[in-house]
Structures are given as structure tokens and as C-alpha cells.
Design an enzyme around this catalytic site. Structure first.
Site, short mmCIF file in Angstrom:
data_model
loop_
_atom_site.label_atom_id
_atom_site.label_comp_id
_atom_site.label_asym_id
_atom_site.label_seq_id
_atom_site.Cartn_x
_atom_site.Cartn_y
_atom_site.Cartn_z
N PHE A 11 0.89 -1.19 0.03
CA PHE A 11 -0.11 0.08 -0.09
C PHE A 11 0.88 1.32 0.05
N ALA A 81 8.92 -2.94 3.85
CA ALA A 81 8.51 -4.28 3.78
C ALA A 81 8.15 -4.60 5.37
N SER A 84 1.86 -6.15 8.23
CA SER A 84 1.55 -4.81 8.61
C SER A 84 0.26 -5.13 9.15
N THR A 133 5.80 2.88 12.78
CA THR A 133 4.67 2.92 13.02
C THR A 133 4.41 3.61 14.47
N ASP A 134 3.10 4.57 14.66
CA ASP A 134 3.14 4.91 15.99
C ASP A 134 2.58 4.10 16.86
N GLU A 135 2.27 2.81 16.71
CA GLU A 135 1.67 1.57 17.57
C GLU A 135 2.86 1.18 18.57
N TYR A 159 2.07 -7.42 16.39
CA TYR A 159 2.67 -6.76 15.30
C TYR A 159 3.54 -5.46 15.65
N SER A 160 2.91 -4.49 16.75
CA SER A 160 3.70 -3.39 17.29
C SER A 160 5.01 -4.04 17.84
N ALA A 161 4.80 -5.11 18.75
CA ALA A 161 6.22 -5.52 19.11
C ALA A 161 7.03 -5.88 18.26
N LYS A 163 7.59 -4.67 15.24
CA LYS A 163 7.66 -3.21 14.52
C LYS A 163 8.86 -2.71 15.72
N ARG A 223 -7.89 6.82 16.42
CA ARG A 223 -6.85 6.81 15.53
C ARG A 223 -6.48 8.23 15.04
N ASN A 258 -13.17 5.64 15.59
CA ASN A 258 -13.58 4.54 14.34
C ASN A 258 -14.95 4.99 13.81
N HIS A 294 -7.02 -4.28 22.36
CA HIS A 294 -7.27 -3.48 21.40
C HIS A 294 -6.70 -1.85 22.04
P1 NAD Z 1 1.39 -3.74 3.32
O1 NAD Z 1 0.97 -4.93 4.23
O2 NAD Z 1 0.38 -3.11 2.42
O3 NAD Z 1 2.82 -3.83 2.27
C1 NAD Z 1 3.78 -4.60 2.73
C2 NAD Z 1 4.54 -4.87 1.43
O4 NAD Z 1 5.76 -5.73 2.09
C3 NAD Z 1 4.07 -5.99 0.61
O5 NAD Z 1 4.19 -5.53 -0.76
C4 NAD Z 1 4.56 -7.20 0.76
O6 NAD Z 1 4.54 -7.83 -0.50
C5 NAD Z 1 5.99 -6.91 1.25
N1 NAD Z 1 6.77 -7.82 2.05
C6 NAD Z 1 6.31 -8.41 2.97
N2 NAD Z 1 7.29 -9.35 3.41
C7 NAD Z 1 8.38 -9.27 2.47
C8 NAD Z 1 9.43 -9.54 2.48
N3 NAD Z 1 10.04 -10.68 3.34
N4 NAD Z 1 10.47 -9.28 1.60
C9 NAD Z 1 10.10 -8.25 0.50
N5 NAD Z 1 8.89 -7.61 0.82
C10 NAD Z 1 7.96 -8.02 1.65
O7 NAD Z 1 2.14 -2.37 4.20
P2 NAD Z 1 1.77 -0.87 4.34
O8 NAD Z 1 0.49 -0.69 4.98
O9 NAD Z 1 2.21 -0.56 2.91
O10 NAD Z 1 2.96 -0.67 5.20
C11 NAD Z 1 4.38 -0.44 4.69
C12 NAD Z 1 5.36 -0.18 6.18
O11 NAD Z 1 4.77 1.04 6.70
C13 NAD Z 1 5.51 -1.09 7.16
O12 NAD Z 1 6.63 -1.19 7.55
C14 NAD Z 1 4.18 -0.60 8.13
O13 NAD Z 1 4.68 -1.19 9.53
C15 NAD Z 1 4.59 0.73 8.07
N6 NAD Z 1 3.25 1.60 8.22
C16 NAD Z 1 2.18 1.32 8.01
C17 NAD Z 1 1.00 2.22 8.21
C18 NAD Z 1 -0.37 2.16 7.71
O14 NAD Z 1 -1.15 2.82 8.11
N7 NAD Z 1 -0.63 1.22 6.75
C19 NAD Z 1 1.41 3.32 9.15
C20 NAD Z 1 2.72 3.52 9.94
C21 NAD Z 1 3.71 2.92 9.31
O1 DAU Z 2 -1.28 3.15 13.55
C1 DAU Z 2 -0.45 2.85 12.47
C2 DAU Z 2 -0.98 1.37 12.10
O2 DAU Z 2 -2.33 1.56 11.36
C3 DAU Z 2 0.04 0.70 10.97
O3 DAU Z 2 1.08 0.47 11.78
C4 DAU Z 2 -0.71 -0.63 10.67
O4 DAU Z 2 0.28 -1.22 9.85
C5 DAU Z 2 -1.91 -0.20 10.12
O5 DAU Z 2 -2.62 -1.57 9.71
C6 DAU Z 2 -2.70 0.61 11.00
O6 DAU Z 2 -3.06 -0.27 12.32
P1 DAU Z 2 -4.85 -0.42 12.82
O7 DAU Z 2 -4.87 -1.64 13.36
O8 DAU Z 2 -5.04 1.00 13.62
O9 DAU Z 2 -5.65 -0.23 11.49
P2 DAU Z 2 -6.69 -0.98 11.04
O10 DAU Z 2 -7.38 -0.46 9.76
O11 DAU Z 2 -6.94 -2.86 11.17
O12 DAU Z 2 -7.90 -0.62 11.91
C7 DAU Z 2 -8.27 0.65 12.47
C8 DAU Z 2 -9.08 0.75 13.64
O13 DAU Z 2 -10.40 0.16 13.14
C9 DAU Z 2 -8.68 -0.13 14.69
O14 DAU Z 2 -8.97 0.62 15.84
C10 DAU Z 2 -9.51 -1.37 14.57
C11 DAU Z 2 -10.64 -1.04 14.06
N1 DAU Z 2 -11.51 -1.90 12.91
C12 DAU Z 2 -10.79 -2.67 12.16
C13 DAU Z 2 -11.32 -3.36 11.26
C14 DAU Z 2 -10.40 -4.19 10.20
C15 DAU Z 2 -12.78 -2.21 13.05
O15 DAU Z 2 -13.31 -1.76 13.90
N2 DAU Z 2 -13.32 -3.18 12.29
C16 DAU Z 2 -12.64 -3.92 11.33
O16 DAU Z 2 -12.98 -4.28 10.82
#
Ligand code: NAD
Ligand code: DAU
Length: 358
Positions: A11, A81, A84, A133-135, A159-161, A163, A223, A258, A294
């Protein structure tokens, strides 16, 4: 000049690669394992661009990473990578330990060996940017101040542990070996190419399919939300001007419960694609069992990156969420493509939906 990005088919990584190639002449080597979360369709717009070198592989594969570093001689490595998704980490933490901790360790070892052997000017200019991540900071009470970069680490999910462990390794490689690292800790992203297992895209996709909109617990968890393109611009800015060894919190100044998010998505869909029966989408909201452990509230204090590097988000939540809902309405083929067999198995495990709906 070249940069190496890991996880650039996910993403945030794919948004970053697209934005990078739109704004720079530098080549991107994009190393991605293409797990369920990685998707080459995200990168269709740069498929024929010689500045995008896609490599299908594991960032923990040291032979592969060593050879990519030797061949492409990048001036920076950006580590996106990861596994997540918090809910998946609760069902199966093993992949998170393996990828987020061991994978990052292997990558750091390769990068350290590469960096040590660089000539002095290249060594001085090299950067390893770790996307986190902020987590890692844990959960806040309602009136606690937002997370600053010096907030103690208190990760609560596998996950957060995982990271947090990777952040510590990155920090240690700077402290011990002098590797020029930068770390960003960002809040919840949303926007195009967001896999529909996460809250916002799940709600958009389920609403249109006439399915329940599953809200965990009382829906009052808070969030901070940042449009993904703003996260990408923050990363570019930190890479460009961040001080070596420093951590930068990145956030949208957009704390929301949420349930408010789900209501906003429903209202936008009511406006942009009304239900055939004319009823509001919010009628599909269903309260489901809460996520174990949570975290109640995350909030980012993003003053450091603003004051030291001049970065602020460009989107408000209103403008970003409208663009996002519109993007999903405009891209039904992308959604259909990611809803593979594996995705349906996940829905069955997490929400008890039938794996093979008729
Ligand atoms: P995502 O799950 O959408 O994408 C992760 C990507 O990493 C995928 O393309 C996957 O194929 C690749 N990947 C996984 N394992 C791999 C490996 N062993 N080698 C190479 N590639 C691999 O994640 P995202 O939401 O795009 O998050 C990207 C980064 O940002 C992560 O490190 C996540 O912790 C961090 N982050 C995400 C958010 C969020 O809200 N999504 C917020 C803060 C930080
Ligand atoms: O804070 C940054 C993090 O945000 C990133 O590090 C993570 O990679 C990313 O996945 C995201 O984590 P969250 O757990 O906050 O995101 P998620 O979209 O899974 O959930 C957002 C909030 O919504 C959380 O409080 C859980 C709630 N939720 C989530 C889902 C999937 C629901 O209530 N219903 C749902 O079906």
C-alpha cells in the site's frame, strides 16, 4: 543515482514508488516478496518505465540483497517491507517475527557490509530509512498528550512488538556501527491501493457489496489518520534533510474515533453512489467482538518534523477521504483483483463469512 525500496508493491510502498518516479529522475530498485499484500497492479502506471526495476524476492534473503546492492549501488535504502495487519498478527504472530524482526536484521547486515565498503563521499551521503509506526508507543488515555519521539516504547500487539524490535535494531546499528539511519513513526494511513482488510477500504468495499460493516467493540477507539501521499512526501523530506540517527513522528493532526470514520465513509457513499433501495449505508453498521488487547487511542505530535524539516500534511481529512472513496468507486477492477481466494479465507477466519459465497 538509485534508491532501493523494500515492500514497494504494498500500500504505502507502491504509492511512494509512483510519487517518487513522478517527481524525480532517480531509478528505484523495488524489492518485494509479493505476499498477499503486495500487488503489481498497484505499479501498472510505471510498468514500462526503465527507472523502475522490480525484483521479486525476500528482503531477508542476504544473497539476493547483497547482489542488488553490489549491482545497483544505491545511495539510500528505504525499508517499507513488513507484515502490517494487527489482526493477522493476533491470529499468527510467527510471520511478523520472521519478517519484521529477522528480515530487518538480515537487511541491516547486508546494508552495513555495503556501506562500510563505500568510498568516503558515498559513505557520508548514504542513508538507511526505516518506515515504522506510531503503534510502537502503545495506547494513550483520552487526555494524555500525543506521542512525541521520546515517548517510551510500550507495544501491545505482536505486530507493534515486532515493529518496535525492528526500530531498536535500526537504532542499534547507528549507535554501534555508525550506519546513517533515519526512522519515521507514522499514524494510520489511508488512500489508493489500501488492501481491504484495513478499516477504511473494508468499509467502502463491504458497504457496496451490501455486507455488514463490522465495528470492533464500542467503536470509540481513536486513531490519527494521514492521507498516504502525505506520508510519502514526509518520507521524501526526511530522506532529503533528516538528521542522521534521528526519529521523526509523522501524523495528520486528525484524531478520530473509528465510528466517526465509518459514518463519514457511509455519508460519502450515500452521496456518490446511493444504495439501490435509497436507504443510508449506515444501516449496515454491525458491532462485533472487540480486537484482543485493542489499543484505545493513538495520537501523533508531529511538531518535530514540521519545525525541523518544514513538513506538514497537504490534505485535510475531508479532502483525503473524499478522494479515497472516489478512488475505490473508480477502480472496481483493482478491488475485484485483490479479492482472491486468500482474501476470502481471511474474511472467513476474522469475521466468520462463508469462504465460497454463492
Ligand atoms: P502492506 O502490508 O500493504 O505492504 C507490505 C509490503 O511488503 C507488501 O508489498 C509485501 O509483499 C511486502 N513484503 C512483506 N514481506 C516481505 C519480505 N520478506 N520481503 C520483501 N517484501 C515483503 O503494508 P503498508 O501498509 O504499505 O505498510 C508499509 C510499511 O509502513 C510497514 O513497515 C508498516 O509497518 C508501516 N506503516 C504502515 C502504516 C499504515 O497505516 N498502513 C502506518 C505506519 C507505518
Ligand atoms: O497506527 C498505524 C498502524 O495503522 C499501522 O502501523 C498498521 O500497519 C496499520 O494496519 C494500522 O493499524 P490499525 O490496527 O490501527 O488499522 P486497522 O485498519 O486494522 O484498524 C483501524 C481501527 O479500526 C482499529 O481501532 C481497529 C478498528 N477496526 C478494524 C477493522 C479491520 C474495526 O473496528 N473493524 C474492522 O473490521
Amino acid at each position: 543515482m538509485t534508491i532501493l525500496v523494500t515492500g514497494g508493491a504494498g500500500f504505502i510502498g507502491s504509492n511512494f514508488v509512483l510519487d517518487w518516479l513522478a517527481a524525480s529522475h532517480e531509478t528505484v530498485v523495488n524489492l518485494d516478496k509479493l505476499t498477499y499484500a503486495g500487488n503489481l497492479h498497484n505499479l501498472a502506471a510505471v510498468a514500462g518505465d526503465p527507472r523502475h526495476v522490480f525484483v521479486h524476492g525476500d528482503f531477508g534473503d542476504t544473497a539476493l540483497v547483497n547482489s542488488l546492492l553490489a549491482t545497483h549501488q544505491p545511495r539510500a535504502v528505504l525499508n517499507f517491507a513488513a507484515e502490517s495487519h494487527v489482526d493477522r498478527s493476533i491470529h499468527g504472530p510467527g510471520d511478523f517475527i520472521h519478517t519484521n524482526i529477522v528480515g530487518t536484521f538480515n537487511l541491516l547486515e547486508c546494508v552495513r557490509a555495503y556501506w562500510v565498503a563505500l568510498a568516503a563521499p558515498e559513505q557520508a551521503g548514504f542513508r538507511f530509512l526505516h518506515v515504522s509506526t506510531d503503534e510502537v508507543y502503545g495506547s494513550l488515555g483520552k487526555s494524555d498528550p500525543a506521542f512525541t519521539e521520546t515517548h517510551k516504547y510500550e507495544p501491545n500487539s505482536p505486530y507493534s512488538a515486532s515493529k518496535a524490535a525492528s526500530d531498536h535494531l535500526v537504532r542499534a546499528y547507528h549507535h554501534t556501527y555508525g550506519l546513517p539511519v533515519l526512522t519515521t513513526n507514522c499514524s494510520n494511513n489511508y488512500g489508493p491501493y489500501h488492501f481491504p482488510e484495513k478499516l477504511i477500504p473494508l468499509m467502502i468495499v463491504n458497504a457496496q457489496a451490501g455486507k455488514p460493516l463490522p465495528v470492533y467493540g464500542d467503536g470509540q477507539q481513536i486513531r490519527d489518520w494521514l492521507y498516504v501521499k502525505d506520508h510519502c512526501s514526509a518520507i521524501r523530506r526526511v530522506l532529503e534533510a533528516g538528521a542522521v540517527g534521528e526519529v521523526y513522528n509523522v501524523g495528520g493532526w486528525n484524531e478520530k474515533p473509528n465510528l466517526d470514520i465509518v459514518h463519514t465513509v457511509c455519508a460519502l457513499l450515500d452521496e456518490l453512489k446511493p444504495r439501490p433501495d435509497g436507504k443510508p449505508y449506515r444501516e449496515q453498521i454491525t458491532y462485533v467482538t472487540d480486537r484482543p488487547g485493542h489499543d484505545r487511542r493513538y495520537a501523533i505530535d508531529a511538531r518535530k518534523i514540521e519545525q525541523q524539516l518544514g513538513w506538514r500534511p497537504a490534505e485535510t481529512f475531508d479532502s483525503g477521504i473524499r478522494k479515497t472513496v472516489q478512488w475505490y468507486l473508480d477502480n472496481p477492477d483493482w478491488v475485484a483483483n485483490v479479492q482472491s481466494g486468500g482474501y476470502r479465507e481471511w474474511l472467513a477466519k476474522q469475521y466468520g463469512e462463508p469462504k465460497n459465497p454463492i
